[in-house]
Design a protein around this motif. Structure first.
Motif, PDB file in Angstrom:
ATOM      1  N   ARG A  37       7.719  16.128   8.088  1.00 21.88           N
ATOM      2  CA  ARG A  37       7.243  15.195   6.966  1.00 21.88           C
ATOM      3  C   ARG A  37       6.427  14.005   7.647  1.00 21.88           C
ATOM      4  NH1 ARG A  37      11.914  10.581   4.889  1.00 21.88           N
ATOM      5  NH2 ARG A  37      10.499   9.587   4.037  1.00 21.88           N
ATOM      6  N   LEU A  38       5.442  13.832   6.781  1.00 18.08           N
ATOM      7  CA  LEU A  38       4.493  12.799   7.146  1.00 18.08           C
ATOM      8  C   LEU A  38       4.724  11.983   5.963  1.00 18.08           C
ATOM      9  CD1 LEU A  38       1.807  11.623   8.438  1.00 18.08           C
ATOM     10  CD2 LEU A  38       0.553  12.654   7.035  1.00 18.08           C
ATOM     11  N   HIS A  39       4.856  10.635   6.220  1.00 16.08           N
ATOM     12  CA  HIS A  39       5.153   9.651   5.061  1.00 16.08           C
ATOM     13  C   HIS A  39       4.773   7.978   5.685  1.00 16.08           C
ATOM     14  CE1 HIS A  39       9.015   7.481   6.841  1.00 16.08           C
ATOM     15  NE2 HIS A  39       8.832   8.742   7.583  1.00 16.08           N
ATOM     16  N   GLY A  40       4.953   7.416   4.780  1.00 14.98           N
ATOM     17  CA  GLY A  40       4.663   5.820   5.316  1.00 14.98           C
ATOM     18  C   GLY A  40       4.619   5.078   3.724  1.00 14.98           C
ATOM     19  N   THR A  41       3.905   3.838   3.930  1.00 13.31           N
ATOM     20  CA  THR A  41       3.854   3.050   2.736  1.00 13.31           C
ATOM     21  C   THR A  41       2.446   2.383   2.878  1.00 13.31           C
ATOM     22  OG1 THR A  41       6.119   2.419   3.142  1.00 13.31           O
ATOM     23  CG2 THR A  41       4.942   0.640   1.917  1.00 13.31           C
ATOM     24  N   VAL A  42       1.713   2.183   1.693  1.00 10.93           N
ATOM     25  CA  VAL A  42       0.764   1.318   1.571  1.00 10.93           C
ATOM     26  C   VAL A  42       0.707  -0.025   1.371  1.00 10.93           C
ATOM     27  CG1 VAL A  42      -1.634   1.596   0.354  1.00 10.93           C
ATOM     28  CG2 VAL A  42      -0.413   3.558   0.832  1.00 10.93           C
ATOM     29  N   PRO A  49       3.454  -4.042  -0.998  1.00 10.87           N
ATOM     30  CA  PRO A  49       3.379  -2.457  -1.073  1.00 10.87           C
ATOM     31  C   PRO A  49       2.708  -2.328  -2.533  1.00 10.87           C
ATOM     32  CG  PRO A  49       5.813  -3.088  -1.122  1.00 10.87           C
ATOM     33  CD  PRO A  49       5.118  -4.237  -0.960  1.00 10.87           C
ATOM     34  N   VAL A  50       1.702  -1.199  -2.260  1.00 10.92           N
ATOM     35  CA  VAL A  50       0.862  -0.884  -3.381  1.00 10.92           C
ATOM     36  C   VAL A  50       1.668   0.125  -4.155  1.00 10.92           C
ATOM     37  CG1 VAL A  50      -1.318  -0.009  -4.283  1.00 10.92           C
ATOM     38  CG2 VAL A  50      -0.976  -1.618  -2.135  1.00 10.92           C
ATOM     39  N   THR A  91       7.783   1.381  -4.626  1.00 13.19           N
ATOM     40  CA  THR A  91       7.670   0.716  -3.309  1.00 13.19           C
ATOM     41  C   THR A  91       6.471   1.054  -2.414  1.00 13.19           C
ATOM     42  OG1 THR A  91       8.959   2.438  -2.049  1.00 13.19           O
ATOM     43  CG2 THR A  91      10.242   0.783  -3.733  1.00 13.19           C
ATOM     44  N   GLY A  92       5.665   1.641  -2.995  1.00 15.61           N
ATOM     45  CA  GLY A  92       4.324   1.901  -2.113  1.00 15.61           C
ATOM     46  C   GLY A  92       4.678   2.894  -1.131  1.00 15.61           C
ATOM     47  N   HIS A  93       5.616   3.807  -1.387  1.00 18.25           N
ATOM     48  CA  HIS A  93       5.932   5.056  -0.063  1.00 18.25           C
ATOM     49  C   HIS A  93       5.347   6.069  -0.801  1.00 18.25           C
ATOM     50  CE1 HIS A  93       8.423   7.893   1.987  1.00 18.25           C
ATOM     51  NE2 HIS A  93       7.984   6.786   2.814  1.00 18.25           N
ATOM     52  N   TYR A  94       4.648   6.972   0.207  1.00 22.39           N
ATOM     53  CA  TYR A  94       4.301   8.410   0.158  1.00 22.39           C
ATOM     54  C   TYR A  94       5.097   9.288   0.845  1.00 22.39           C
ATOM     55  CZ  TYR A  94       1.530   8.066   4.184  1.00 22.39           C
ATOM     56  OH  TYR A  94       0.838   7.856   5.401  1.00 22.39           O
ATOM     57  N   CYS A 115      -7.059  10.351   2.745  1.00 25.44           N
ATOM     58  CA  CYS A 115      -8.179   9.532   1.697  1.00 25.44           C
ATOM     59  C   CYS A 115      -7.104   8.709   0.840  1.00 25.44           C
ATOM     60  CB  CYS A 115      -8.954  10.622   0.942  1.00 25.44           C
ATOM     61  SG  CYS A 115      -9.922   9.817  -0.166  1.00 25.44           S
ATOM     62  N   VAL A 116      -7.574   7.438   0.690  1.00 20.33           N
ATOM     63  CA  VAL A 116      -6.783   6.564   0.106  1.00 20.33           C
ATOM     64  C   VAL A 116      -7.763   6.132  -1.225  1.00 20.33           C
ATOM     65  CG1 VAL A 116      -5.646   4.247  -0.150  1.00 20.33           C
ATOM     66  CG2 VAL A 116      -5.970   5.493   2.032  1.00 20.33           C
ATOM     67  N   PHE A 117      -6.861   6.344  -2.313  1.00 24.24           N
ATOM     68  CA  PHE A 117      -7.476   5.940  -3.574  1.00 24.24           C
ATOM     69  C   PHE A 117      -6.623   4.521  -4.154  1.00 24.24           C
ATOM     70  CE2 PHE A 117      -8.790  10.054  -3.474  1.00 24.24           C
ATOM     71  CZ  PHE A 117      -9.897  10.283  -4.225  1.00 24.24           C
ATOM     72  N   ALA A 118      -7.125   3.527  -4.661  1.00 23.01           N
ATOM     73  CA  ALA A 118      -6.101   2.351  -4.913  1.00 23.01           C
ATOM     74  C   ALA A 118      -6.864   1.575  -6.079  1.00 23.01           C
ATOM     75  CB  ALA A 118      -5.552   1.667  -3.904  1.00 23.01           C
ATOM     76  N   ARG A 119      -6.230   0.884  -6.790  1.00 18.73           N
ATOM     77  CA  ARG A 119      -6.594  -0.219  -7.707  1.00 18.73           C
ATOM     78  C   ARG A 119      -7.464  -1.053  -6.904  1.00 18.73           C
ATOM     79  NH1 ARG A 119      -2.624  -4.283  -6.592  1.00 18.73           N
ATOM     80  NH2 ARG A 119      -0.583  -3.047  -6.193  1.00 18.73           N
ATOM     81  N   GLY A 120      -8.589  -1.644  -7.500  1.00 14.62           N
ATOM     82  CA  GLY A 120      -9.247  -2.646  -6.765  1.00 14.62           C
ATOM     83  C   GLY A 120     -10.483  -2.074  -5.965  1.00 14.62           C
ATOM     84  N   LEU A 121     -10.290  -0.919  -5.543  1.00 13.42           N
ATOM     85  CA  LEU A 121     -11.140  -0.293  -4.724  1.00 13.42           C
ATOM     86  C   LEU A 121     -12.408   0.170  -5.102  1.00 13.42           C
ATOM     87  CD1 LEU A 121      -8.981   1.895  -2.159  1.00 13.42           C
ATOM     88  CD2 LEU A 121      -9.995  -0.383  -1.759  1.00 13.42           C
TER      89      LEU A 121
END
Length: 184
Positions: A37-42, A49-50, A91-94, A115-121
């Motif tokens: 498992r590869l996981h984390g929080t943005v 959290p995002v 909770t921003g977790h993937y 690669c990260v896509f997020a609001r405001g980018l």
């Protein structure tokens, strides 16, 4: 008077309607002998959290081979394509189910390309999550050693039972190092 951004001015939060796909988080099926498992929080710049980011990974298989298989968006349960895409939860977790990537060349430091896509980018962000398992390989990695020493830890995942954790900080204290992809 200010107006809200239009889709042409930011990459989110519009992407979550069409970009996620069934099985995007499952690079290998349940029961695969090498499944991790590869996981984390943005996190945003305030440390919150995002909840509406989208994370993509590209990686080699466990032997360090780059997949040449077509159909990354169609999971057949057998073919490893090295690509995954998942959105963060509230909770921003993937989380991805995959295999640990192998080194592309002998003695190289294995990593997940992220690669990260997020609001405001205004554009997507690229980074790497190196595996922490070989201090020698990390010390010899050309890209990692080009990063100031006090920032390198933002590119190294944390080993856990059954996989790795890689938190992504978009701004602020401990901001993840992002790579210039030259595609602007």
């Amino acid at each position: 008077m200010t107006h809200p951004p239009t889709p042409g001015q930011t990459v989110g939060p519009f992407f979550h309607y069409a970009l996620p796909f069934d099985g995007g988080a499952e690079l290998v099926p349940s029961g695969h002998p090498d499944r991790i498992r590869l996981h984390g929080t943005v996190f945003d710049g305030a440390g919150d959290p995002v909840p509406d980011a989208l994370i993509e990974i590209w990686q080699t298989d466990g032997a360090g081979h780059v997949s040449q298989e077509p159909g990354s968006l169609r999971r057949d349960g057998f073919t490893f394509t090295g690509f995954g895409r998942v959105q963060t939860d509230r909770t921003g977790h993937y989380s991805f189910a995959t295999v640990a990537p192998g080194p592309i060349v002998s003695e190289a430091a294995p990593f997940f390309a992220i690669c990260v896509f997020a609001r405001g980018l205004l554009d997507r962000l690229f980074t790497r999550a190196y595996l922490p398992d070989s201090a020698r390989a990390l010390a010899a990695d050309v890209l990692l050693t080009s990063v100031p020493e006090d920032r390198r830890s933002t590119l190294i995942s944390i080993a856990e039972d059954g996989g790795y954790r890689f938190d992504i900080r978009l701004q602020g204290d401990g901001e993840t190092v992002f790579l210039d992809h030259g595609g602007r």
